[in-house]
Each structure stands twice: as C-alpha cells, then as structure tokens.
Design an enzyme around this catalytic site. Structure first.
Site, PDB file in Angstrom:
ATOM      1  N   GLU A 260       0.815  -1.217   0.000  1.00 12.64           N
ATOM      2  CA  GLU A 260       0.000   0.000   0.000  1.00 12.64           C
ATOM      3  C   GLU A 260       0.850   1.269   0.000  1.00 12.64           C
ATOM      4  OE1 GLU A 260      -2.839  -0.311   3.204  1.00 12.64           O
ATOM      5  OE2 GLU A 260      -3.820  -2.029   2.270  1.00 12.64           O
TER       6      GLU A 260
ATOM      7  N   GLU B  12      -4.179  -8.992   0.298  1.00  9.70           N
ATOM      8  CA  GLU B  12      -4.582  -8.743   1.696  1.00  9.70           C
ATOM      9  C   GLU B  12      -6.097  -8.654   1.704  1.00  9.70           C
ATOM     10  OE1 GLU B  12      -2.130  -5.871   3.815  1.00  9.70           O
ATOM     11  OE2 GLU B  12      -3.912  -5.301   4.966  1.00  9.70           O
TER      12      GLU B  12
HETATM   13  C1  GAL Z   1      -4.064  -2.576   5.514  1.00 10.38           C
HETATM   14  C2  GAL Z   1      -2.579  -2.598   5.814  1.00 10.38           C
HETATM   15  C3  GAL Z   1      -2.255  -3.439   7.016  1.00 10.38           C
HETATM   16  C4  GAL Z   1      -3.201  -3.139   8.124  1.00 10.38           C
HETATM   17  C5  GAL Z   1      -4.600  -3.402   7.657  1.00 10.38           C
HETATM   18  C6  GAL Z   1      -5.670  -3.252   8.709  1.00 10.38           C
HETATM   19  O1  GAL Z   1      -4.434  -1.487   4.785  1.00 10.38           O
HETATM   20  O2  GAL Z   1      -1.883  -3.083   4.722  1.00 10.38           O
HETATM   21  O3  GAL Z   1      -0.947  -3.192   7.416  1.00 10.38           O
HETATM   22  O4  GAL Z   1      -3.049  -1.817   8.492  1.00 10.38           O
HETATM   23  O5  GAL Z   1      -4.878  -2.502   6.616  1.00 10.38           O
HETATM   24  O6  GAL Z   1      -6.938  -3.444   8.158  1.00 10.38           O
END
Ligand code: GAL
Length: 831
Positions: free
Chosen positions: A433, A509
C-alpha cells in the site's frame, strides 16, 4: 599406476577428513550485557558494563513493558484509513517502550580464528539503526530493523584473545504502524572460515527441469579466494543428499578464469521427491571447496525440488497442480514473546494454521526471520516474502522513506540472497500500500524494485499489495507487476481484471474482519467500524473496517471467479499494535484482526476458515457460548461453522430447524447492499439460526452429509458454577535446550468440564523443575497485565501460559491457582 592413484586418493581423502573442520559457526546467545542508557563510550573495550542487565539474545527489550499511552503516542491522521484530522493514537505501536536507544555488549573468544582465517558476523535482524563495534572499532551500520545483514570482521577480530562486540540500536518515534519490537531480537552468528571460502548466502540453487524421472539441479557457488591464489587450483565437489542422508547425486567442477569466481554445477536427481505443502521433502547440497588437494570449506544448501508457475487466466501452479492461496498475513511479533524469535513459537503458529487448512503466509510487511522460513520449508507452508511497507513517500514520519534511496536495493538484495534457495518461498513482494501507487513516477520505482528481484532470482514472480485500484489499473502501476496483488475491495476485482493484462488477480490482503475471542454483541448485525464501551468486537464475525469486509466476501470471489488466485487474510494471529477500530481508545493496544488471538487461542472465525479451507477434516463448531443469564427469552442467534452442507439445531431437545448452505448464492447475485445486510453470502458458508431465543441448558447440532445422512453431532452446555482450572499443554515432551516452549491453555471450567466463559479473574502460575515461566497472554486487546509475570487475568475464561525448558533434562511442573477454584497442575517432560 591406477592402483597407486587409487591409494593416493584414499590417503588424500582421509587427510581431508582429519582436517575437515574448515568452518566454525556459532551463535552469540548467552552472556550479553544490556542498557537503555546512551553512553557514547559504551563501545570501548575498557568500558565498565558490570551494572548493566544480563540478557540472552534473541532479546526484545520492550516486551517487558510497562504499557503506557505515552509510549510512541502518535498524533497523526492515518490517511490510508480515511482519517482527515490528526488525533492521538495511543496504542498504535503496542504502547510498549521500544522507542529510544539500547546498547548490547558481549565478550567472546574465537579459538578457531588463527593462521590467516576469515571471519564474518551475521545479524538475522536488529531493531533498528544498528551500529556494530568490535574491539572498540566501528564495523558497520545497518538501519532497517527487519533485515539480515553481515560484516567481514576479519580485520577487527583478535586471534586467540578476548573480543568485545558492542551494538548500539535506536528506535525512533513515529517510525512504525505496528509494534516493531526492539533490540537484538533475532540471532547473531559468528562464522569463521579458511582464507578461501564460500561466503554467507554464497549459493544459488534452482531446479530448472523437473519430470517424474529426474530433476535437474543448477547450483551456483561463489568463492572468495586470496588474491595470490591460482584460479584453476580450485575445485568444488557437491553431493546431493536425500532426507535420509543418502547421496543421490554428485558433481565436481573446476574453476576457470572465465567463471568470475562462481562455480556452476548441474546435477541430476533421479526419481525426485517433490516439495509441496503436504509432503515438504527436503534435500541438501553439500559442497566441498578444494584448493588443490586441501579442503578449504564445506557449505550446505538445503533445498526442495518443486516447480512454480503462473498461467494467465488459470492461476498459480505448484508442481503442475492448480493451487489457490489459502493464506494469511502475519506480523513478525509472537504475541507475549514480543519480537524475540523462537523456533518453537513459530512451529506452533504454523501447526495451528495448517490445521485450519492455510497453505501460505505473507510476511507482512517485512523480511522474515530465517527460523520462520526454515519452519515453513520443513512443515510445508508457502511464503510470500515481503520487503517494505514504505518506499520514498512517507506513511510514517520517521519511517523507511528516509532510507529508501540509499538502502532499498541493498535491503532487497539481502532478502533475496538470504532466502532464494528456500522452497517455501514462492513469491517476493516489493511493498504494501505504498502511496506511490497514485503518484507521478511511482510506476518507475515499482519497476526498479521488481527488476532487482528478477535479477537476483529469475525463478519467482513478484507482487505487491495495492489498495488504490482506481489509480493502479489506469497508470501502469498494476500492469507492470508479475502478479497484481490487491488489498481489500474485492468488489473491484472484476473491473481490475478487465483492465489489466495479467489475466489474474491475487487477494494480497483480505478481510480485516475484527473480533474478540468469546465476546458477542447483540443484535447480530453486519457493521463497519463498530465500537463498544468494552473496546471489543463481536465474535459473531459480522464486524469489519470501513475499507474491509467479512470472510465470505472474499471466499465467493476466489470460488466463483477462475482468475482469482486466492487470498492472504489480514491476519492469521493477532499482533501487538494497531487496535483498529479503537484508534484513540487507550488501553486498546493490540489488534482484533486475528483469526487466532494474541494468546494463540483460536477465535470462532478459525472454524469458519477451517470449514472452508480444510474441507476433508470435520469441523462442527457452535457459537456463541451458552451462558447468557439475563437474556432468557431474548433472541440470541446461533451460528454453526461446519464442512458439512447442512445441520439441524436443538435447544434443550427442541428442534430449531434445519439449515443448508445456500449454493444458489453467487458472487454476482449477492453484492448489493440489501444482500450484504441480510448476510446473503454468509448463508452459502455458515449455517445461521437468527431467531433462536436463549434458555439455559444444551445446544446440540446434528450435521448431515450431501446425501442427507446424519454424520456428526456436537453439544455445548450452559456452564455451572466455576469449579476448577483445567490445563492442557500443546506438547508434553520437550527438548532440554533452554529454548523449547510448551503452550499451556488455562481454562476455568465447572465440575463437568464446561468452560465458564464469563470468568475474568486473576490466575497465578508456578513453574518448578527443569523449566521456567516464559510468558503468558489472555488475548484481551486492552489487558495491561505484563506478559512475563507469572500471573494473568483470564479473558472470557481462558488464557495461555508459556513454559520454557532449561538446559537440563527433567520434569517440569506447572501449577495454576485462582481464588475459589481447585488448582490445576500439568507435568511436562524435558529431554
Ligand atoms: C491494511 C494494511 C495493514 C493493516 C490493515 C488493517 O491497509 O496493509 O498493514 O493496516 O490494513 O486493516
């Protein structure tokens, strides 16, 4: 003549054996001194450190607390999470005292270092900004706390005498988005070799051709040799050994001046046994380096024979078999152990994840430890190894952005050199991100990093986690990647797929569902960013963040869309820091995202993933618990997570009806707001009785297979008065190496053994015999109990106590006591 040559070679060989001790490697574990004061003279040999604390490395200085909202209080707006104005984030990095300077010192002797030998020091990771001094001289600096790094210490090491190694570390405030840990939290190795030797990470092994008859093994081995040595005097003899130590291939190669000091060998392994997640078969390449007839070095490369391939439109193939990623993201901390690495703790993590059906982990958002990758190699877990959470544009004021220009390439190279021979690693990730996604020139940075990966390892695809689909599908940022990895927003997968050239989408993710083990909220409704007075989230698994979703919103994409490669759920285990959605609500200081809690106890969600990801194993899990005094007659929904297609539910013998997973729900007919609200997608994966009313007693579920045959049943009961402490150790036979761990689950139960889920009182632990109390956790994200003290408050009736072996074999007895309860006792054996 032939006979003479034979005798001569036997004689030479036995001589080699006698002098076979060519390399010595050892860890600097015991005997360190440590201080949090930043005395600039701490690196000097004469410095008096007798008042410093004695510690054993790996060591995380911050995990001992105390917790405070003032530790790295970050007054910021987290723009990625949609925050517009700065606010006080107290527990963002765990509320532990990791900020500041720490010094480590150790005296050690290296008797093997003599006669012109060479020596190197290798840090598997040091948090952070490591400045390394040996015998009063600066040896080197490595700022990124997650990376492995090495220095040649030959010019600084004293032959025969005592050496003093001093390391200064410094962690900055606002440098992280989670708990980074602090100190020498990974191992420190000393490696002594001959003048001619194979350097650290000196081999590169690939398996370019694999059939059922043979595998071709290509091994490139670097050699460092004295300037005045003769190139063509050098020979490398490599033996490939199978898991039973049988030699299955041999090769010998001479170095020539055209080789640039790299041997290249091609060896054939007949009828190879392949590495995969079910049978993680490992081979070893044992290479002997000779200068003439004298053995100079022996170097072992552990590897697996396996193929990986990405086929557009089809997906990821492991050994020619289509394999969807059923993955989880993991931060590096080990809950109550902090960042201090421990192989037994890692093995436990992987054991729990494998039982859930998980086949891959993403080391978010940084380099893994060698122990983690070793465990994944040995246990059969695929890995996406990530490097950075930040490039040049800051996410944290004092984060990696300051280092990027000077260090990014060096950091990436070390990651790849360290792990490119490990079969578990199937993909590299260059970032998470990063704000560059939407910035001018961002794509060039992505290309620069991906090119480094390809240069250092042409065998693995490269990805990154992108959360700005609107930008990246239109500006080449996603198009240039080997694999387009998307964080969240699965409803955009189709649009991204249509625009991108790869014909594949990875859920790099996903989910970020939030829940607290054993806590249930009513009414049961799908909610984003729900906050409650108790700082918990509902274990009905219906709550998530404004950017995220529920597990089924991802399942359905990867099940219905052939171009979806699978997912990496945020996260497998809860971690320290990032207590979203409780950003400003101290004492919230650990995450609620985990499928498993911080005490490594599975939440309900674990069984949902297990029912879907591990369908050949029986899962039949009922939630919530059934101790709701005061809710009599009130609607108290019951969910069942099962691999079976249908089930009937009974409360005190009265049928509540049968539910069947609704396979008519598809990705296309369930994405609208109304469907989301009525949990339509969930109906395909969970069995839900939304109208059941609470009455104390027994909840029973009977599961049916696809032919309608009753195949399994399960009951839960309203617990009576808390009666005794039940202890269950994950392992009762341990290794007496001073490092092995047993995780003991501590439960308060009634006289019949039913969990009492509303008991939240203090439990005291005593460990006697051949072990010590290492740490404990209860999984409560607001608990202020210190992990290392042998007492802890239960969270919803449970906690975990961790016992560590000593170097001596013997019996270990753990006893747990708590007010008005019969004690619990468990006996472990350390051998
Ligand atoms: C994402 C990020 C993670 C964590 C997660 C929580 O955007 O990559 O590190 O912060 O959100 O939902």
């Amino acid at each position: 003549m032939k006979k003479l040559l034979f005798l001569l070679s036997v004689w030479c060989c036995s001589l080699c054996l006698i002098s076979a001790q060519t390399r010595t490697e050892f860890l600097l574990e015991k005997g360190w001194k440590f201080a949090r004061t930043d005395n600039p003279e701490s690196y000097l040999t004469g410095f008096n450190d007798s008042k410093w604390q004695s510690v054993v490395v790996p060591h995380d200085w911050a995990i001992y607390g105390p917790f405070s909202s003032k530790n790295d209080m970050q007054k910021v707006a987290i723009t990625q999470d949609g925050q517009k104005a700065a606010m006080e984030h107290a527990g963002r990095t765990g509320g532990l005292p990791f900020v500041g300077v720490g010094w480590y010192r150790i005296n050690f002797k290296v008797p093997e270092f003599n006669n012109g030998k060479k020596a190197a020091i290798l840090f598997d990771g040091a948090m952070s900004h490591a400045r390394v001094y040996l015998n009063g001289k600066e040896v080197g600096y490595w700022p990124y706390g997650y990376n492995s790094f090495k220095f040649d210490i030959t010019p600084y090491l004293i032959e025969g005498g005592e050496n003093l190694l001093a390391v200064r570390l410094e962690n900055l405030t606002e440098s992280s988005r989670w708990y980074p840990g602090a100190g020498l939290y990974r191992n420190v190795h000393v490696i002594v070799t001959e003048d001619a030797h194979i350097p650290v990470w000196g081999t590169q092994l690939t398996t370019p051709k694999i059939t059922s008859e043979f595998a071709k093994v290509n091994l490139k081995t670097k050699v460092v040799r004295p300037v005045d040595s003769k190139v063509d005097n050098f020979r490398l003899v490599t033996e490939i050994k199978d898991a039973n130590n049988r030699v299955v291939a041999t090769g010998e190669e001479k170095l020539s001046k055209y080789d640039g000091d790299v041997f290249e060998q091609n060896l054939i392994v007949n009828q190879p046994k392949l590495w995969d997640t079910e049978n993680p078969y490992l081979y070893k390449a044992v290479s002997k380096l000779y200068d003439g007839s004298s053995l100079k070095d022996e170097y072992t490369t552990t590897f697996g024979i396996r193929s990986i391939e990405i086929i557009p439109g089809k997906g990821f193939f492991l050994n020619g078999k289509l394999t969807k990623f059923k993955g989880v993201c993991l931060h590096h901390d080990l809950g109550p152990l902090g960042a201090a690495i421990n192989e037994a703790a890692l093995r436990r993590q992987i054991t729990i994840l494998k039982d859930m059906g998980c086949n891959a982990i993403r080391t978010s958002h940084n380099m893994p430890s060698p122990e983690q990758i070793k465990v994944c190699d040995e246990m059969g877990m695929m890995v996406m190894a990530e490097s950075f959470d930040e490039w040049k544009i800051a996410k944290c004021q004092n984060g990696y952005n300051h280092l990027f220009d000077e260090w990014a390439e060096k950091d990436l190279v070390n990651l790849i050199h360290n792990f490119r021979n490990n079969p578990s690693i199937v993909m590299w990730s260059i970032g998470n991100e990063v704000p560059e996604q939407g910035s001018k020139g961002g794509v060039k940075v992505a290309r620069f990093l991906q090119d480094i990966c390809h240069r250092e390892d042409p065998t693995r695809p490269v990805t990154q986690g992108m959360d700005n689909p609107g930008a990246v599908v239109n500006n080449n940022f996603a198009a240039i990647m080997d694999v387009a990895g998307f964080n969240y927003r699965p409803f955009k997968y189709k649009e991204s797929y249509d625009k991108l050239p790869q014909e594949l989408i990875l859920g790099s993710e996903t989910a970020s569902t939030v829940s607290s083990r054993g806590t249930y909220k009513f009414p049961v409704e799908r909610k984003a960013m729900a906050v409650y007075d108790d700082h918990q989230s509902s274990s009905y698994d219906v709550e998530y963040c404004s950017w995220s979703n529920l597990p089924e919103d991802d399942f359905i994409q990867h099940d219905d869309l052939p171009y979806c490669m699978g997912e990496f759920v945020w996260t497998g285990f809860d971690y320290l820091g990032e207590p979203t959605p409780y950003y400003t609500n101290w004492p919230s200081h650990s995450s609620l995202f985990g499928i498993v809690d911080l005490a490594s106890l599975p939440k309900d969600r674990y069984y949902l993933y297990r029912s879907h990801w591990n369908p050949t194993k029986e899962t039949l899990h009922i939630l919530p618990h059934w101790n709701w005094a005061g809710r009599e007659g009130e609607v108290t929904p019951i969910f069942v997570y099962t691999n079976y297609p249908s089930a009937e539910l009974f409360i005190n013998g009265k049928s509540q009806g049968k539910r069947t997973k609704d396979m008519s729900v598809t990705v296309d007919n369930s994405g609208d707001d109304a469907s989301m609200k009525e949990l339509k997608r969930q109906k395909r994966y969970r069995l839900m009785w939304m109208d059941t009313k609470y009455e104390s007693g027994t909840v029973k579920v009977v599961a049916y297979d696809k032919d309608g045959k009753a195949v399994a049943e399960k009951e839960i009961h309203t617990a009576g008065k808390p009666h005794h402490i039940e202890l269950v150790a994950d392992r009762t036979s341990l290794i007496a190496n001073g490092k092995d761990l047993a995780y003991v689950t501590v439960k308060v139960v009634d006289k019949d053994g039913n969990l009492c889920p509303n008991v939240n009182q203090l439990v005291k632990i005593k460990v006697k015999g051949a072990g010590t109390y290492r740490a404990g956790a209860n999984g409560d994200p607001i608990s202020m109990d210190l992990f290392h003290l042998p007492q802890m408050t239960l969270f919803n009736g449970m906690l975990t106590a961790i016992v560590q072996t000593t170097d001596k074999a013997g019996e270990i007895i753990l006893e747990a006591t708590s007010k008005d309860l019969k004690n619990g006792k468990v006996i472990l054996n350390s051998k």
